[in-house]
Design an enzyme around this catalytic site. Structure first.
Site, PDB file in Angstrom:
ATOM      1  N   HIS A  76      34.357-115.429 -60.365  1.00 30.31           N
ATOM      2  CA  HIS A  76      33.930-114.042 -59.832  1.00 30.31           C
ATOM      3  C   HIS A  76      34.049-114.402 -58.268  1.00 30.31           C
ATOM      4  O   HIS A  76      34.139-115.441 -57.481  1.00 30.31           O
ATOM      5  CB  HIS A  76      32.412-113.803 -60.142  1.00 30.31           C
ATOM      6  CG  HIS A  76      31.412-114.580 -59.104  1.00 30.31           C
ATOM      7  ND1 HIS A  76      31.130-115.959 -59.776  1.00 30.31           N
ATOM      8  CD2 HIS A  76      30.769-114.255 -58.280  1.00 30.31           C
ATOM      9  CE1 HIS A  76      30.292-116.313 -59.017  1.00 30.31           C
ATOM     10  NE2 HIS A  76      29.979-115.512 -57.934  1.00 30.31           N
TER      11      HIS A  76
ATOM     12  N   HIS B 161      36.051-115.154 -51.489  1.00 24.94           N
ATOM     13  CA  HIS B 161      36.639-116.412 -52.127  1.00 24.94           C
ATOM     14  C   HIS B 161      36.116-116.535 -53.378  1.00 24.94           C
ATOM     15  O   HIS B 161      35.196-115.635 -53.814  1.00 24.94           O
ATOM     16  CB  HIS B 161      35.965-117.675 -51.274  1.00 24.94           C
ATOM     17  CG  HIS B 161      34.484-117.655 -51.367  1.00 24.94           C
ATOM     18  ND1 HIS B 161      33.547-116.860 -50.737  1.00 24.94           N
ATOM     19  CD2 HIS B 161      33.532-118.407 -52.123  1.00 24.94           C
ATOM     20  CE1 HIS B 161      32.698-117.115 -51.058  1.00 24.94           C
ATOM     21  NE2 HIS B 161      32.529-118.166 -52.190  1.00 24.94           N
TER      22      HIS B 161
HETATM   23  P1  ATP Z   1      24.649-116.671 -48.033  1.00 21.48           P
HETATM   24  O1  ATP Z   1      23.649-117.770 -48.741  1.00 21.48           O
HETATM   25  O2  ATP Z   1      24.513-116.924 -46.409  1.00 21.48           O
HETATM   26  O3  ATP Z   1      23.901-115.337 -48.253  1.00 21.48           O
HETATM   27  P2  ATP Z   1      26.756-117.483 -49.369  1.00 21.48           P
HETATM   28  O4  ATP Z   1      25.698-117.685 -50.736  1.00 21.48           O
HETATM   29  O5  ATP Z   1      28.242-117.080 -49.975  1.00 21.48           O
HETATM   30  O6  ATP Z   1      25.997-116.750 -48.203  1.00 21.48           O
HETATM   31  P3  ATP Z   1      26.537-120.229 -49.380  1.00 21.48           P
HETATM   32  O7  ATP Z   1      25.183-120.131 -50.171  1.00 21.48           O
HETATM   33  O8  ATP Z   1      26.715-121.166 -48.476  1.00 21.48           O
HETATM   34  O9  ATP Z   1      26.931-118.947 -48.965  1.00 21.48           O
HETATM   35  O10 ATP Z   1      27.470-120.568 -50.589  1.00 21.48           O
HETATM   36  C1  ATP Z   1      28.634-120.858 -50.633  1.00 21.48           C
HETATM   37  C2  ATP Z   1      29.246-120.301 -51.967  1.00 21.48           C
HETATM   38  O11 ATP Z   1      28.735-121.452 -53.128  1.00 21.48           O
HETATM   39  C3  ATP Z   1      29.326-119.035 -52.520  1.00 21.48           C
HETATM   40  O12 ATP Z   1      30.477-118.778 -53.193  1.00 21.48           O
HETATM   41  C4  ATP Z   1      27.825-119.224 -53.435  1.00 21.48           C
HETATM   42  O13 ATP Z   1      27.901-117.975 -54.477  1.00 21.48           O
HETATM   43  C5  ATP Z   1      28.175-120.632 -53.894  1.00 21.48           C
HETATM   44  N1  ATP Z   1      26.992-121.172 -54.438  1.00 21.48           N
HETATM   45  C6  ATP Z   1      25.893-121.179 -53.474  1.00 21.48           C
HETATM   46  N2  ATP Z   1      24.675-121.840 -54.175  1.00 21.48           N
HETATM   47  C7  ATP Z   1      25.231-122.391 -55.392  1.00 21.48           C
HETATM   48  C8  ATP Z   1      25.041-122.844 -56.421  1.00 21.48           C
HETATM   49  N3  ATP Z   1      23.519-123.536 -56.639  1.00 21.48           N
HETATM   50  N4  ATP Z   1      25.655-123.192 -57.667  1.00 21.48           N
HETATM   51  C9  ATP Z   1      26.736-122.608 -57.752  1.00 21.48           C
HETATM   52  N5  ATP Z   1      27.345-121.864 -56.654  1.00 21.48           N
HETATM   53  C10 ATP Z   1      26.576-121.571 -55.392  1.00 21.48           C
END
Ligand code: ATP
Ligand code: MG
Length: 181
Positions: free
Chosen positions: A123, A42
Site C-alpha cells: 500500500h 512510498h
Molecule cells: P509518521 O509516523 O511520522 O506519521 P510515517 O508513519 O510515514 O510517518 P515512520 O513511522 O517512520 O513514518 O514509518 C516509515 C514507514 O514504515 C511508513 O511507511 C510506515 O507505514 C512504516 N511503518 C512504521 N512502523 C511500522 C511497523 N511497526 N511495521 C510495519 N511498517 C511500519
C-alpha cells in the site's frame, strides 16, 4: 531519536512524476485529513525501526546481494484503514513484489534483524486522519518499479522526512520493450 540510531525502512520510493500525478488526483478529491507530502509517497517493503547507524553498511551489503526482478505495479484500489489511513493499493499484488519482500525479509532475518510478523500488504499511504466518507474515485496509476531503496525516517519541525540512504536496481528483463530507461 538517539544520534547513534536511525529509524530505517526499505521501500519503493514513488518516482517524482508519478508522485505529482497522484498528489494532483488526491487534491481533486477534496478529502479531509492530513495528506502525505508528494515527496514522501512510498511503498514500504520492510520496516526495521531504530537501528545503530553502524549497521547501515551491513544492510547495504545485504540488499546489494539481492537479485529480484523489476515489475509493473497497477495502483487501482483506494482503501481506508480503521485508524483513518487512506491508501492506494494494487488489487493484484505482483508475484515479483512478493518475491522481493520475501528475499529481503529472509536476508534481514539471517542477519538477526527483527521484523514484525504482520503479513505484507502492499500500500501507498495517501492521507492520515481521513474521516469515514464515501469517496467517488476510480484510481488507475501504473508504476514501472525498477529499483528499491533504504530510507531513514527523520523528524524535524517541518514534519517527517524520508532520507534515501541507498538505492538498488531491480533486474529489468521482464519489463518488455518499454523498459529501456
Ligand atoms: P509518521 O509516523 O511520522 O506519521 P510515517 O508513519 O510515514 O510517518 P515512520 O513511522 O517512520 O513514518 O514509518 C516509515 C514507514 O514504515 C511508513 O511507511 C510506515 O507505514 C512504516 N511503518 C512504521 N512502523 C511500522 C511497523 N511497526 N511495521 C510495519 N511498517 C511500519
Ligand atoms: Mg509512523
Amino acid at each position: 531519536m538517539k544520534n547513534d540510531a536511525l529509524r530505517l525502512f526499505f521501500a519503493l520510493g514513488c518516482p517524482l512524476e508519478l508522485a505529482e500525478a497522484i498528489s494532483t488526483w488526491r487534491s481533486s478529491l477534496h478529502l479531509h485529513g492530513r495528506p502525505v507530502a508528494a515527496a514522501n509517497l512510498h511503498l514500504t517493503l520492510a520496516f526495521l525501526g531504530q537501528q545503530p547507524r553502524a549497521r547501515v553498511a551491513e544492510l547495504q551489503g545485504l540488499a546489494g546481494g539481492l537479485r529480484a526482478k523489476a515489475f509493473e505495479l497497477h495502483l487501482d484500489r483506494l482503501g481506508r484503514h480503521r485508524n483513518g489511513l487512506l491508501y492506494l493499493a494494487p488489487s493484484h499484488t505482483p508475484e515479483a513484489l512478493l518475491e522481493l519482500v520475501e528475499r529481503l525479509c529472509s536476508n534481514l532475518s539471517s542477519a538477526a534483524i527483527q521484523l514484525d510478523n504482520r503479513p505484507f500488504r502492499a500500500h501507498l499511504s495517501l492521507l492520515r486522519h481521513c474521516p469515514m466518507q464515501a469517496i467517488d474515485a476510480d484510481p488507475c496509476f501504473d508504476w514501472p518499479v525498477t529499483r528499491f531503496s533504504l530510507f531513514a525516517s527523520e523528524q524535524s519541525t517541518r514534519g517527517t522526512h524520508y532520507r534515501q540512504l541507498h538505492t538498488w536496481p531491480l533486474l529489468r528483463n521482464d519489463l518488455g520493450a518499454s523498459g529501456t530507461t
